[in-house]
Write an enzyme that holds these catalytic residues in place. Structure first.
Site, PDB file in Angstrom:
ATOM      1  N   GLU A 210      45.025  17.531  59.203  1.00 35.39           N
ATOM      2  CA  GLU A 210      44.054  16.829  58.358  1.00 35.39           C
ATOM      3  C   GLU A 210      44.868  15.894  57.493  1.00 35.39           C
ATOM      4  O   GLU A 210      45.511  16.310  56.542  1.00 35.39           O
ATOM      5  CB  GLU A 210      43.244  17.839  57.531  1.00 35.39           C
ATOM      6  CG  GLU A 210      41.974  17.249  56.945  1.00 35.39           C
ATOM      7  CD  GLU A 210      42.194  16.644  55.582  1.00 35.39           C
ATOM      8  OE1 GLU A 210      42.303  15.391  55.516  1.00 35.39           O
ATOM      9  OE2 GLU A 210      42.273  17.388  54.609  1.00 35.39           O
ATOM     10  N   LEU A 211      44.849  14.598  57.865  1.00 39.17           N
ATOM     11  CA  LEU A 211      45.813  13.653  57.318  1.00 39.17           C
ATOM     12  C   LEU A 211      45.142  12.650  56.380  1.00 39.17           C
ATOM     13  O   LEU A 211      44.137  12.960  55.751  1.00 39.17           O
ATOM     14  CB  LEU A 211      46.548  12.971  58.477  1.00 39.17           C
ATOM     15  CG  LEU A 211      47.166  13.953  59.494  1.00 39.17           C
ATOM     16  CD1 LEU A 211      47.812  13.205  60.653  1.00 39.17           C
ATOM     17  CD2 LEU A 211      48.163  14.877  58.829  1.00 39.17           C
TER      18      LEU A 211
ATOM     19  N   TRP B 138      48.656  19.434  47.266  1.00 35.71           N
ATOM     20  CA  TRP B 138      48.520  19.797  45.848  1.00 35.71           C
ATOM     21  C   TRP B 138      47.147  19.499  45.287  1.00 35.71           C
ATOM     22  O   TRP B 138      46.779  20.006  44.230  1.00 35.71           O
ATOM     23  CB  TRP B 138      49.562  19.038  45.012  1.00 35.71           C
ATOM     24  CG  TRP B 138      49.584  17.559  45.273  1.00 35.71           C
ATOM     25  CD1 TRP B 138      50.441  16.883  46.091  1.00 35.71           C
ATOM     26  CD2 TRP B 138      48.697  16.568  44.739  1.00 35.71           C
ATOM     27  NE1 TRP B 138      50.129  15.541  46.112  1.00 35.71           N
ATOM     28  CE2 TRP B 138      49.076  15.325  45.281  1.00 35.71           C
ATOM     29  CE3 TRP B 138      47.621  16.608  43.843  1.00 35.71           C
ATOM     30  CZ2 TRP B 138      48.412  14.137  44.978  1.00 35.71           C
ATOM     31  CZ3 TRP B 138      46.955  15.435  43.532  1.00 35.71           C
ATOM     32  CH2 TRP B 138      47.355  14.210  44.097  1.00 35.71           C
ATOM     33  N   ASN B 139      46.342  18.661  45.952  1.00 36.35           N
ATOM     34  CA  ASN B 139      45.144  18.141  45.277  1.00 36.35           C
ATOM     35  C   ASN B 139      43.968  19.118  45.227  1.00 36.35           C
ATOM     36  O   ASN B 139      43.138  19.040  44.327  1.00 36.35           O
ATOM     37  CB  ASN B 139      44.712  16.802  45.888  1.00 36.35           C
ATOM     38  CG  ASN B 139      44.512  16.859  47.385  1.00 36.35           C
ATOM     39  OD1 ASN B 139      44.952  17.788  48.057  1.00 36.35           O
ATOM     40  ND2 ASN B 139      43.856  15.847  47.920  1.00 36.35           N
TER      41      ASN B 139
ATOM     42  N   ARG C  33      35.779  12.308  42.214  1.00 42.26           N
ATOM     43  CA  ARG C  33      36.123  13.705  42.446  1.00 42.26           C
ATOM     44  C   ARG C  33      37.642  13.838  42.472  1.00 42.26           C
ATOM     45  O   ARG C  33      38.336  13.100  43.169  1.00 42.26           O
ATOM     46  CB  ARG C  33      35.531  14.152  43.783  1.00 42.26           C
ATOM     47  CG  ARG C  33      35.756  15.628  44.098  1.00 42.26           C
ATOM     48  CD  ARG C  33      35.275  15.960  45.485  1.00 42.26           C
ATOM     49  NE  ARG C  33      35.337  17.381  45.754  1.00 42.26           N
ATOM     50  CZ  ARG C  33      35.312  17.912  46.973  1.00 42.26           C
ATOM     51  NH1 ARG C  33      35.211  17.112  48.022  1.00 42.26           N
ATOM     52  NH2 ARG C  33      35.380  19.211  47.143  1.00 42.26           N
TER      53      ARG C  33
ATOM     54  N   SER D  55      32.100  17.406  52.099  1.00 39.84           N
ATOM     55  CA  SER D  55      32.831  18.656  52.326  1.00 39.84           C
ATOM     56  C   SER D  55      31.928  19.870  52.137  1.00 39.84           C
ATOM     57  O   SER D  55      31.249  19.993  51.113  1.00 39.84           O
ATOM     58  CB  SER D  55      34.009  18.753  51.355  1.00 39.84           C
ATOM     59  OG  SER D  55      34.869  17.643  51.489  1.00 39.84           O
TER      60      SER D  55
ATOM     61  N   CYS E 198      41.623  12.823  50.024  1.00 32.55           N
ATOM     62  CA  CYS E 198      41.626  12.043  51.259  1.00 32.55           C
ATOM     63  C   CYS E 198      40.229  11.538  51.588  1.00 32.55           C
ATOM     64  O   CYS E 198      40.071  10.572  52.336  1.00 32.55           O
ATOM     65  CB  CYS E 198      42.189  12.868  52.403  1.00 32.55           C
ATOM     66  SG  CYS E 198      41.347  14.441  52.644  1.00 32.55           S
TER      67      CYS E 198
ATOM     68  N   GLU F 285      38.315  21.784  60.570  1.00 29.38           N
ATOM     69  CA  GLU F 285      38.369  22.966  59.714  1.00 29.38           C
ATOM     70  C   GLU F 285      36.972  23.222  59.164  1.00 29.38           C
ATOM     71  O   GLU F 285      36.290  22.300  58.718  1.00 29.38           O
ATOM     72  CB  GLU F 285      39.363  22.759  58.568  1.00 29.38           C
ATOM     73  CG  GLU F 285      40.797  22.614  59.047  1.00 29.38           C
ATOM     74  CD  GLU F 285      41.791  22.486  57.915  1.00 29.38           C
ATOM     75  OE1 GLU F 285      42.773  23.244  57.899  1.00 29.38           O
ATOM     76  OE2 GLU F 285      41.592  21.617  57.048  1.00 29.38           O
TER      77      GLU F 285
ATOM     78  N   PRO G 115      52.634  26.574  50.061  1.00 27.69           N
ATOM     79  CA  PRO G 115      51.813  25.752  49.164  1.00 27.69           C
ATOM     80  C   PRO G 115      52.618  24.555  48.649  1.00 27.69           C
ATOM     81  O   PRO G 115      53.846  24.515  48.752  1.00 27.69           O
ATOM     82  CB  PRO G 115      51.468  26.706  48.014  1.00 27.69           C
ATOM     83  CG  PRO G 115      51.904  28.069  48.468  1.00 27.69           C
ATOM     84  CD  PRO G 115      52.996  27.854  49.456  1.00 27.69           C
TER      85      PRO G 115
ATOM     86  N   ARG H 150      40.796  27.533  53.248  1.00 27.56           N
ATOM     87  CA  ARG H 150      40.268  26.877  54.441  1.00 27.56           C
ATOM     88  C   ARG H 150      41.141  27.148  55.664  1.00 27.56           C
ATOM     89  O   ARG H 150      40.663  27.110  56.798  1.00 27.56           O
ATOM     90  CB  ARG H 150      40.151  25.366  54.193  1.00 27.56           C
ATOM     91  CG  ARG H 150      39.306  24.645  55.231  1.00 27.56           C
ATOM     92  CD  ARG H 150      38.771  23.335  54.723  1.00 27.56           C
ATOM     93  NE  ARG H 150      39.765  22.277  54.744  1.00 27.56           N
ATOM     94  CZ  ARG H 150      39.507  21.009  54.389  1.00 27.56           C
ATOM     95  NH1 ARG H 150      38.302  20.686  53.950  1.00 27.56           N
ATOM     96  NH2 ARG H 150      40.435  20.102  54.441  1.00 27.56           N
TER      97      ARG H 150
END
Length: 494
Positions: A266-267, A166-167, A294, A457, A300, A474, A191, A175
């Site tokens: 991607e944890l 959700w973030n 941010r 990122s 994460c 990714e 989603p 992505r």
């Protein structure tokens, strides 16, 4: 810190009203088989802003069967055609940047300026992978004895299960969807139920960009396992790409093992942010604001543990508190807002519990430390000093605007502290010593390092972590490889 109050604006309601809110399967919008719907709430006002079709196992089955049926035809599509679909989608996203940002802010809470930044970031994945689609290559060589030709080609892995958090509700979708389209894979996509509207708005853009029916199938749901588990056990899906918690990622890996599915995970993260005595403190403070604030800290990649050389720790904490304390907290859609709400009440409660635990174990609140008295899921930007390594917030993802500052004495000590975590997504270093920067960058057990920057990122870079932070990458040149299989053809020389 100042605060603002508001209700959901008419402009926001109008933007949300344009979003299709059904399931999207085989090129058609429809209701869930059960007819159920779930609410989407504006976290700044606690108002319901939309209802979305609540998919279940029957809908999931229909979606994965569609993806399986369409896969062969889609894989045969010319790379240039796939490329141009993505490029048109990029242009459409950028043309609608303001509207998409308003939808995102309304369902998720981040300030409008930051939401516009995410829209541009999300669009860039489509542009990047539109260029990669026509550069999928192979290899030609000979065996050592010269008797056999080796021809290596790349093929799409097949139908993919995509699950996003959700973030970053738009960027996490692009992505994953971008490289899948570029590689020639069909998809089933779930989603997050807290923020489905940005993803659903993206579907309409991809339709307009010319994506064929059945390539992307979207099922939103209030119960993730009712949709994702049928996909994982179907035997049709050949890959899963998941962004979210480590606990859920482990369960998906267990399910993926049943059919030996390719997996990208991607944890979680527990990012160290290290400031040495020779750092430019002003630059380090701005880097900390970027890495911590941010998305209100709900990332994460957020700086979770701020380790500062003891000789400058107090000054750093003072400057950071001064900077964070001056931020305006309020509805992200309101002009002048710097810090929006957290996504839900549960997140707010967790952050307060982590702060209370740290204070009980000796931490001092330099600024913030409490929820403002107002509607919405807001938490004041917080700086804590003298934080004990035993505090829960040093060992869990905070996912909120809380910066714990911990002093250290030696490079060896901070390396040990930074690596003393099961996670390994990203680390941040601030020093003007080039040798130290390289040395520490190599010593940190993470997949990414920010050297004198609080932002790592970028669609052109390989995003991902090690240890409990995940598998695969990714973005960057390797991003499309996650969606491709390698085939080798042996041709004897006769």
């Amino acid at each position: 810190m100042t605060t603002q109050t508001s209700t959901t604006s008419q402009a926001a309601r109008d933007a949300v009203a344009k979003v299709s809110t059904g399931l999207f399967i085989d090129g058609q919008w429809s209701e869930a088989a059960s007819g159920a719907r779930f609410n989407v709430v504006n976290p700044a006002t606690e108002e319901v802003i939309a209802t979305v079709a609540d998919g279940g196992p029957e809908d999931a089955q229909r979606a994965i069967e569609t993806a399986g049926r369409v896969q062969k035809e889609w894989a045969a599509t010319a790379p240039r055609e796939r490329s141009e679909i993505l490029r048109r989608a990029y242009d459409l996203i950028m043309a609608r940047q303001d509207e998409l940002a308003l939808i995102m802010t309304t369902e998720m809470g981040k300030p409008l300026a930051e939401a516009k930044g995410e829209v541009a970031y999300a669009a860039e994945f489509f542009r990047w992978f539109s260029e990669e689609a026509v550069r999928i290559g192979g290899d030609f060589s000979s065996t050592g004895d010269g008797k056999t030709r080796i021809l290596v080609s790349k093929e799409p892995v097949g139908p993919c299960v995509l699950v996003t958090p959700w973030n970053f509700p738009l960027a996490m979708g692009t992505r994953k969807i971008g490289p899948a389209i570029a590689a020639g894979c069909t998809m089933v996509f779930k989603p997050a139920n807290l923020t489905p509207l940005s993803s659903l708005a993206l579907v309409d853009i991809l339709i307009e960009a010319g994506l064929p029916a059945g390539v992307l199938n979207v099922v939103c749901t209030s119960k993730a396992s009712s949709v994702v588990s049928p996909w994982m056990s179907s035997g049709i899906a050949r890959k899963v790409s998941f962004t979210g918690s480590t606990a859920v990622g482990v369960r998906l890996l267990e399910q993926a093992a049943e059919h030996v599915m390719r997996s990208s995970m991607e944890l979680g993260g527990n990012a160290p942010f290290i400031v040495f005595e020779d750092a430019d403190l002003d630059r380090a403070v701005e880097g900390a604001v970027a890495a911590k604030m941010r998305n209100m800290g709900e990332a994460c990649t957020a700086a979770n543990r701020l380790f500062v050389k003891r000789s400058v720790a107090d000054e750093f904490a003072r400057r950071l508190a001064e900077r964070l304390g001056a931020l305006t907290v309020g509805d992200g859609a309101e002009p002048g807002t710097d810090v929006g709400p957290l996504v839900e009440e549960k997140a707010l409660t967790k952050v307060q519990e982590l702060v209370d635990d740290a204070v009980a174990k000796g931490a001092e609140v330099v600024c913030g430390g409490a929820r403002p008295e107002r509607p919405g899921y807001f938490y004041a930007p917080t700086v804590l000093s003298g934080v004990s390594p035993e505090s829960d917030l040093m060992n869990e993802e905070i996912f909120g605007p809380v910066a714990p500052v911990v002093p250290f004495d030696t490079e060896e000590e901070v390396t040990r502290l930074a690596n003393d975590t099961p996670w390994g997504l990203v680390g941040y270093l601030f020093t003007q010593d080039v040798d130290r920067g390289f040395r520490m960058g190599e010593a940190l057990e993470v997949g990414m390092v920010g050297l004198n920057t609080g932002i790592v990122s970028n669609p052109a870079a390989p995003f991902g972590g090690i240890k409990a932070s995940g598998l695969g990458r990714e973005g960057g040149r390797v991003g499309i490889e996650e969606f491709l299989e390698t085939k080798y053809l042996a041709m004897p020389r006769t």
